[in-house]
Design an enzyme around this catalytic site. Structure first.
Site, PDB file in Angstrom:
ATOM      1  N   ASP A 203       0.900  -1.147   0.000  1.00 32.80           N
ATOM      2  CA  ASP A 203       0.000   0.000   0.000  1.00 32.80           C
ATOM      3  C   ASP A 203       0.937   1.194   0.000  1.00 32.80           C
ATOM      4  OD1 ASP A 203      -1.423   2.288   0.796  1.00 32.80           O
ATOM      5  OD2 ASP A 203      -2.984   1.036   1.667  1.00 32.80           O
ATOM      6  N   HIS A 204       1.003   1.915  -1.101  1.00 34.14           N
ATOM      7  CA  HIS A 204       2.089   2.898  -1.210  1.00 34.14           C
ATOM      8  C   HIS A 204       1.964   4.025  -0.176  1.00 34.14           C
ATOM      9  CE1 HIS A 204      -0.726   5.286  -3.656  1.00 34.14           C
ATOM     10  NE2 HIS A 204       0.063   6.313  -3.461  1.00 34.14           N
ATOM     11  N   GLU A 242      -8.505  14.667  -3.816  1.00 34.55           N
ATOM     12  CA  GLU A 242      -7.712  14.704  -5.057  1.00 34.55           C
ATOM     13  C   GLU A 242      -8.334  15.669  -6.047  1.00 34.55           C
ATOM     14  OE1 GLU A 242      -5.720  10.842  -6.249  1.00 34.55           O
ATOM     15  OE2 GLU A 242      -7.664  10.182  -5.542  1.00 34.55           O
ATOM     16  N   ASP A 261     -10.985   1.585  -4.337  1.00 29.46           N
ATOM     17  CA  ASP A 261      -9.741   2.194  -4.815  1.00 29.46           C
ATOM     18  C   ASP A 261      -8.981   2.888  -3.675  1.00 29.46           C
ATOM     19  OD1 ASP A 261      -7.897   3.034  -6.851  1.00 29.46           O
ATOM     20  OD2 ASP A 261      -8.774   5.043  -6.737  1.00 29.46           O
ATOM     21  N   HIS A 266      -5.793   2.765   1.478  1.00 23.77           N
ATOM     22  CA  HIS A 266      -5.107   3.940   2.018  1.00 23.77           C
ATOM     23  C   HIS A 266      -5.801   4.537   3.252  1.00 23.77           C
ATOM     24  CE1 HIS A 266      -3.156   3.333  -1.708  1.00 23.77           C
ATOM     25  NE2 HIS A 266      -3.915   4.085  -2.460  1.00 23.77           N
TER      26      HIS A 266
HETATM   27  C1  BG6 Z   1      -3.961   5.013  -5.919  1.00 22.89           C
HETATM   28  C2  BG6 Z   1      -5.334   5.098  -6.496  1.00 22.89           C
HETATM   29  O1  BG6 Z   1      -3.827   3.855  -5.144  1.00 22.89           O
HETATM   30  O2  BG6 Z   1      -3.703   6.152  -5.106  1.00 22.89           O
HETATM   31  C3  BG6 Z   1      -5.516   6.384  -7.279  1.00 22.89           C
HETATM   32  O3  BG6 Z   1      -5.564   3.988  -7.350  1.00 22.89           O
HETATM   33  C4  BG6 Z   1      -5.123   7.576  -6.436  1.00 22.89           C
HETATM   34  O4  BG6 Z   1      -6.868   6.524  -7.723  1.00 22.89           O
HETATM   35  C5  BG6 Z   1      -3.761   7.372  -5.802  1.00 22.89           C
HETATM   36  O5  BG6 Z   1      -5.123   8.720  -7.273  1.00 22.89           O
HETATM   37  C6  BG6 Z   1      -3.457   8.470  -4.810  1.00 22.89           C
HETATM   38  O6  BG6 Z   1      -2.123   8.369  -4.401  1.00 22.89           O
HETATM   39  P1  BG6 Z   1      -1.283   9.658  -3.989  1.00 22.89           P
HETATM   40  O7  BG6 Z   1       0.046   9.103  -3.582  1.00 22.89           O
HETATM   41  O8  BG6 Z   1      -1.216  10.525  -5.204  1.00 22.89           O
HETATM   42  O9  BG6 Z   1      -2.021  10.315  -2.866  1.00 22.89           O
END
Ligand code: BG6
Length: 520
Positions: A203-204, A242, A261, A266
């Site tokens: 999970d980034h 976003e 998503d 997250h």
């Molecule tokens: C991803 C989603 O996991 O995370 C995207 O699939 C989203 O829809 C993105 O835009 C958001 O990541 P970050 O790092 O830009 O907040």
């Protein structure tokens, strides 16, 4: 240095040395022709190499169906790196040295011969560790995980009983399934040929500096941790907004929606870190045990609770940055009567001793006015006596805001006297900014995560029970939505902070959303 200066000296407490110990190894990327490889993985590996964080020796092998040779793949990656690198221009000398370690292996995921070819390539690297220490990065569709893992096992590349001194690990990308049964199936498929400890689910968000700092902030400071409970905290707001719309991802979004998503992973991850108990140690399992306990303590949502506690929303055409943005239903590959959510707001309760009765509000959405992620801890209001009673107003509640991105920082908001002869109070802010304090050091989340996976530290990855518990929560919400169309109060204009229904959700309890501000 005078006595006071030495008292104020800033002492850095080294928990772990900056450089991870990573043994010589090979990273094999399945789905090497995809977007993720070009945009995230190769730029991250290039930066790790440039910071001398990759082991010596190391190799990277891209495995994909398209016919091409090493030189062609390297050239493609270089073009992408020029575009996506977080540092520009790309250092040509560093790239030359780095890319000499990058190879391409053409093959079909279901073709056993291709894995034999991969095995031969790995053996040709000469160093035994490059053949035996293997990180398999599955940047493919989840439907291909099972066969890749089985083939790897068949080719002797992935072993449950790796001999001492060697290791093989699998890194898997989200989405990890699309509901609880599919996630369970994926887990079963993966763990047929690998132990759970060999599986690293990404999970980034967990790779972001500020998300990691939640743990340090909570468990290395005694003042805040004392306040971290139902006695002092009125409610918590977690916002991940976003400015981008769904854009070219309409097909994917129709399947996923914001709940799968963003919330399943997250948002629930951030919630776990905010609400968890102190772990007994910093070991991966101790930390993950506590995170899972948070997810398990979320009060179950029956269909009738879903309509009261969860709001979905969908954007219609509206102005953002002076431009007219299309509605979700007008995006490519989206049904013109789609009910898929591009926004979700949740009111959750954690039925445990620390948080009983404290609402946790979570929200995320596309085409909101600002891209920002933050956690706001709102404390209980001061009693209606003294200053509040005298002025006939309720004083603003104290709040602590952890800004996760961008303008990373932490602010504490409290009331202060407006200077002057009249007696006036207004909220003021104490602010810590990462940039001001530490300079602009913003490694990509993938750099950290790749390094941790190579080093075998699973703390920042999602464990099996964690992913399954999160899917259980999402499934109960989705079943509450089943067969129900969006109501008028659930649509929002692109460029606004979400649907009216989300305002109503908080208003019921006398709360209101505090929107992230452009500059903290
Ligand atoms: C991803 C989603 O996991 O995370 C995207 O699939 C989203 O829809 C993105 O835009 C958001 O990541 P970050 O790092 O830009 O907040």
């Amino acid at each position: 240095m005078n006595e006071q200066d030495s008292l104020d000296e800033l002492i850095t407490c080294r928990v772990k040395e900056g450089k991870k110990i990573v043994e010589p190894s090979t990273i094999v990327i399945f789905g090497a022709s995809g977007d993720l490889t070009a945009r995230k993985l190769i730029p991250a590996l290039y930066h790790l190499f440039s910071a001398e964080q990759l082991p010596a020796p190391f190799r990277i092998v891209g495995f994909a169906r398209r016919e091409k040779n090493d030189a062609e793949w390297r050239a493609e990656l270089k073009t992408a790196l020029d575009q996506f690198s977080r540092t520009k221009p790309v250092n040509e000398k560093v790239w030359e040295e780095f890319s000499a370690n990058v190879y391409y292996c053409q093959g079909d995921f279901s073709d056993s011969k291709a894995y034999e070819k991969l095995e031969k390539l790995l053996s040709s690297f000469g160093n035994d560790s490059l053949r035996r220490n293997l990180l398999f990065y599955l940047a493919t569709s989840p439907s291909q995980f099972a066969e890749v893992v089985e083939e790897l096992h068949g080719a002797g590349l992935l072993r449950l009983d790796a001999p001492a001194g060697s290791w093989q690990r699998i890194v898997v990308e989200k989405p990890f399934g699309h509901d609880l049964p599919s996630a369970k199936q994926l887990n079963t498929d993966l763990t047929r040929f690998a132990h759970e400890r060999q599986v690293f689910r990404i999970d980034h968000y967990l790779g972001k500096e500020t998300v990691q700092n939640i743990l340090m902030f909570r468990f290395s400071n005694s003042i805040f941790e004392q306040l971290w409970n139902r006695q002092t905290i009125d409610h918590v707001q977690i916002t991940v907004s976003e400015r981008l719309g769904v854009g070219g991802r309409g097909g994917y979004y129709e399947e996923a929606g914001a709940i799968r998503d963003m919330v399943q992973n997250h948002l629930l991850q951030v919630l776990s870190l905010i609400a968890m108990e102190p772990p007994v140690s910093l070991d991966a399992e101790a930390v993950r045990d506590e995170k899972v306990k948070v997810l398990k303590s979320i009060r179950a949502l029956r269909p009738e609770d879903v309509s009261k506690q969860i709001v979905r929303g969908q954007y219609f055409a509206g102005m953002l940055d002076g431009q007219l943005r299309p509605g979700y239903r007008q995006e490519a590959k989206v049904k013109t009567d789609s009910n898929v959510e591009t926004y979700v707001a949740l009111k959750l309760f954690l039925d445990n001793w620390r948080w009983s009765g404290v609402p946790f509000y979570l929200r995320t959405g596309k085409y909101l006015p600002l891209s920002a992620s933050e956690v706001r801890i709102e404390f209980r209001k001061a009693p209606y006596v003294l200053f509040a009673a005298k002025s006939g107003t309720t004083l603003d509640a104290n709040a602590l805001t952890l800004r996760l991105q961008p303008n990373e920082g932490i602010s504490l908001r409290f009331n202060g006297k407006v200077p002057g002869t009249s007696l006036q109070l207004r909220p003021v802010k104490m602010h810590f900014s990462y940039d001001t304090e530490f300079g602009a050091y913003t490694p990509e989340a993938y750099e950290r995560l790749l390094l941790e996976a190579m080093a075998g530290d699973a703390t920042l990855f999602i464990r099996r029970d964690e992913v399954e518990t999160a899917w259980g929560i999402v499934d109960s919400i989705r079943s509450g939505w089943e067969g129900k169309s969006l109501s008028n109060r659930e649509f929002y204009s692109a460029g606004t902070w979400g649907p009216v229904a989300a305002e109503d959700l908080l208003a019921q309890s006398g709360h209101r959303w505090r929107d992230p501000q452009p500059i903290q």
